[in-house]
Scaffold this motif. Structure first.
Motif, PDB file in Angstrom:
ATOM      1  N   ARG A 159       4.270  -7.101  23.439  1.00 16.94           N
ATOM      2  CA  ARG A 159       4.452  -5.652  23.457  1.00 16.94           C
ATOM      3  C   ARG A 159       3.092  -4.974  23.504  1.00 16.94           C
ATOM      4  NH1 ARG A 159       8.619  -4.405  18.620  1.00 16.94           N
ATOM      5  NH2 ARG A 159       8.519  -2.297  19.526  1.00 16.94           N
ATOM      6  N   GLN A 160       3.083  -3.704  23.857  1.00 16.32           N
ATOM      7  CA  GLN A 160       1.835  -2.963  23.925  1.00 16.32           C
ATOM      8  C   GLN A 160       1.540  -2.269  22.596  1.00 16.32           C
ATOM      9  OE1 GLN A 160       2.593  -0.561  27.542  1.00 16.32           O
ATOM     10  NE2 GLN A 160       0.868  -1.665  28.468  1.00 16.32           N
ATOM     11  N   VAL A 161       0.248  -2.054  22.348  1.00 11.05           N
ATOM     12  CA  VAL A 161      -0.182  -1.462  21.076  1.00 11.05           C
ATOM     13  C   VAL A 161       0.503  -0.131  20.799  1.00 11.05           C
ATOM     14  CG1 VAL A 161      -2.169  -0.626  19.752  1.00 11.05           C
ATOM     15  CG2 VAL A 161      -2.401  -2.660  21.193  1.00 11.05           C
ATOM     16  N   PRO A 162       0.603   0.797  21.769  1.00 16.07           N
ATOM     17  CA  PRO A 162       1.255   2.084  21.465  1.00 16.07           C
ATOM     18  C   PRO A 162       2.728   1.947  21.084  1.00 16.07           C
ATOM     19  CG  PRO A 162       0.753   1.909  23.809  1.00 16.07           C
ATOM     20  CD  PRO A 162       0.015   0.804  23.123  1.00 16.07           C
ATOM     21  N   GLU A 163       3.368   0.825  21.445  1.00 23.73           N
ATOM     22  CA  GLU A 163       4.750   0.609  21.011  1.00 23.73           C
ATOM     23  C   GLU A 163       4.819   0.337  19.518  1.00 23.73           C
ATOM     24  OE1 GLU A 163       7.364  -1.896  23.528  1.00 23.73           O
ATOM     25  OE2 GLU A 163       5.530  -2.277  24.685  1.00 23.73           O
ATOM     26  N   ILE A 164       3.801  -0.366  18.991  1.00 25.65           N
ATOM     27  CA  ILE A 164       3.768  -0.716  17.571  1.00 25.65           C
ATOM     28  C   ILE A 164       3.158   0.402  16.739  1.00 25.65           C
ATOM     29  CG2 ILE A 164       2.941  -2.433  15.891  1.00 25.65           C
ATOM     30  CD1 ILE A 164       5.022  -3.504  17.858  1.00 25.65           C
ATOM     31  N   LEU A 165       2.165   1.088  17.320  1.00 25.71           N
ATOM     32  CA  LEU A 165       1.440   2.123  16.593  1.00 25.71           C
ATOM     33  C   LEU A 165       1.444   3.440  17.376  1.00 25.71           C
ATOM     34  CD1 LEU A 165      -1.519  -0.174  15.599  1.00 25.71           C
ATOM     35  CD2 LEU A 165      -0.055   0.999  13.953  1.00 25.71           C
ATOM     36  N   PRO A 166       2.611   4.030  17.584  1.00 27.69           N
ATOM     37  CA  PRO A 166       2.673   5.255  18.405  1.00 27.69           C
ATOM     38  C   PRO A 166       1.931   6.439  17.794  1.00 27.69           C
ATOM     39  CG  PRO A 166       4.790   4.821  17.336  1.00 27.69           C
ATOM     40  CD  PRO A 166       3.945   3.606  17.115  1.00 27.69           C
ATOM     41  N   ARG A 167       2.033   6.630  16.482  1.00 25.73           N
ATOM     42  CA  ARG A 167       1.418   7.795  15.851  1.00 25.73           C
ATOM     43  C   ARG A 167      -0.100   7.679  15.785  1.00 25.73           C
ATOM     44  NH1 ARG A 167       5.387   9.066  10.651  1.00 25.73           N
ATOM     45  NH2 ARG A 167       7.306   9.457  11.854  1.00 25.73           N
ATOM     46  N   ALA A 168      -0.602   6.461  15.716  1.00 19.27           N
ATOM     47  CA  ALA A 168      -2.046   6.260  15.591  1.00 19.27           C
ATOM     48  C   ALA A 168      -2.716   5.981  16.932  1.00 19.27           C
ATOM     49  CB  ALA A 168      -2.330   5.108  14.627  1.00 19.27           C
ATOM     50  N   TRP A 169      -1.934   5.959  18.010  1.00 21.78           N
ATOM     51  CA  TRP A 169      -2.464   5.565  19.309  1.00 21.78           C
ATOM     52  C   TRP A 169      -3.597   6.476  19.784  1.00 21.78           C
ATOM     53  CZ3 TRP A 169      -3.565   1.787  22.071  1.00 21.78           C
ATOM     54  CH2 TRP A 169      -3.764   1.860  23.449  1.00 21.78           C
ATOM     55  N   ASP A 227      -4.388  -4.640  29.346  1.00 21.24           N
ATOM     56  CA  ASP A 227      -3.231  -3.761  29.519  1.00 21.24           C
ATOM     57  C   ASP A 227      -2.690  -3.276  28.177  1.00 21.24           C
ATOM     58  OD1 ASP A 227      -2.331  -6.170  28.585  1.00 21.24           O
ATOM     59  OD2 ASP A 227      -0.743  -6.417  30.085  1.00 21.24           O
ATOM     60  N   TYR A 228      -3.505  -3.435  27.110  1.00 19.06           N
ATOM     61  CA  TYR A 228      -3.144  -3.038  25.740  1.00 19.06           C
ATOM     62  C   TYR A 228      -1.986  -3.877  25.188  1.00 19.06           C
ATOM     63  CZ  TYR A 228      -5.644   1.214  27.248  1.00 19.06           C
ATOM     64  OH  TYR A 228      -6.552   2.116  27.764  1.00 19.06           O
ATOM     65  N   ARG A 229      -1.728  -5.024  25.798  1.00 18.03           N
ATOM     66  CA  ARG A 229      -0.614  -5.850  25.360  1.00 18.03           C
ATOM     67  C   ARG A 229      -1.102  -6.915  24.383  1.00 18.03           C
ATOM     68  NH1 ARG A 229       4.141  -5.430  27.648  1.00 18.03           N
ATOM     69  NH2 ARG A 229       3.231  -4.439  29.507  1.00 18.03           N
TER      70      ARG A 229
END
Length: 277
Positions: free
Chosen positions: A73-83, A49-51
């Protein structure tokens, strides 16, 4: 008992082996915690779940956070610009493929770019759920060194083209001579129409100067003198030019010459002016 007297049954089970296994697991988890907490390589585990299921301190430091701020937390929460760059690669890893790539991220605070080597290692858990172990290494210093070397190489190429300097590189161990394009031009031939640098040199140097050129090269290798030579070259159509050659000898740990590196440039006009003076 048959007379009706109450009895008690005591079951004794030896759990020494199980306790040892449990203790070993605890020790292993503590060791893993120490290792992942002290190495300067980012390490995380990401679920389907990308968590984030795990994050060590080195990874959290990249974002000026603590591991507890990341886990759950999910990866896009930590790395939104690089998602957009991360997701397709992470999906491949979650499907069972090993993935390696480089990622650039702005540093917290000043926003300067930092470069990371990222490796995804898929892992199938006992439950049948696939997770991905992610190893992240900061390669900013080596990346900047590469970029600096590339810029320096570009400057050198520009300077050599402007000065019409030809660069040559002689491997004394393998007896292999390498030329850049300007060297071929100085000898009146093209790389495409020449059998090779050594043959072009052999055919190009004026026959009356060839023995002296070889002697000066041998003296430089022996450490008797610096390599600084002037000689004539004859182009295929008969044009005679005068070249200046300067080189340096490189030696191994025993003092044996293993390489010569140098430049050639055309001094024909200067020689003609000196002859007329």
């Amino acid at each position: 008992r048959e007379d009706g007297t109450p009895t008690s049954v005591v079951v004794v089970s030896d759990i020494t082996g199980r306790k040892r296994v449990e203790a070993a697991l605890v020790d292993r988890e503590r060791l893993l915690g120490v290792v992942t907490g002290t190495i300067r390589v980012g390490l995380v585990v990401v679920g389907p779940d990308y968590r984030y299921q795990f994050a060590n301190a080195a990874y959290a430091d990249i974002f000026n956070l603590g591991p507890a701020d990341i886990v759950g937390r999910q990866v896009p929460e930590i790395l939104p610009r690089a998602w957009s760059q991360i997701q397709p690669r992470l999906d491949r890893a979650l499907a069972g493929e090993r993935v390696a790539y480089e990622l650039s991220l702005p540093a917290p605070g000043d926003g300067s770019l930092r470069y990371f080597s990222v490796n995804y290692e898929p892992r199938l858990e006992a439950s049948g759920i696939r997770t991905v172990v992610v190893v992240v290494m900061d390669v900013s210093e080596s990346k900047r060194a590469e970029e600096k070397a590339a810029r320096m190489s570009e400057r050198i190429q520009l300077a050599t083209r402007a000065a019409r300097l030809g660069i040559w590189d002689l491997d004394l161990v393998e007896s292999r001579l390498a030329w850049d394009d300007q060297m071929f031009a100085l000898y009146g031939v093209s790389r495409e129409n020449s059998p090779g640098a050594y043959d072009a040199w052999l055919a190009g140097v004026h026959p009356d100067d060839r023995e002296r050129c070889d002697r000066e090269s041998q003296q430089a290798r022996a450490g008797i003198s610096e390599y600084d030579s002037e000689f004539r070259v004859v182009w295929p159509e008969g044009t005679v030019r005068v070249l200046k050659a300067i080189g340096e000898v490189f030696r191994d740990g025993t003092g044996k010459p293993v390489r010569m590196l140098g430049v050639n440039f055309d001094i024909t006009e200067r020689k003609n002016a000196e002859a007329e003076a």
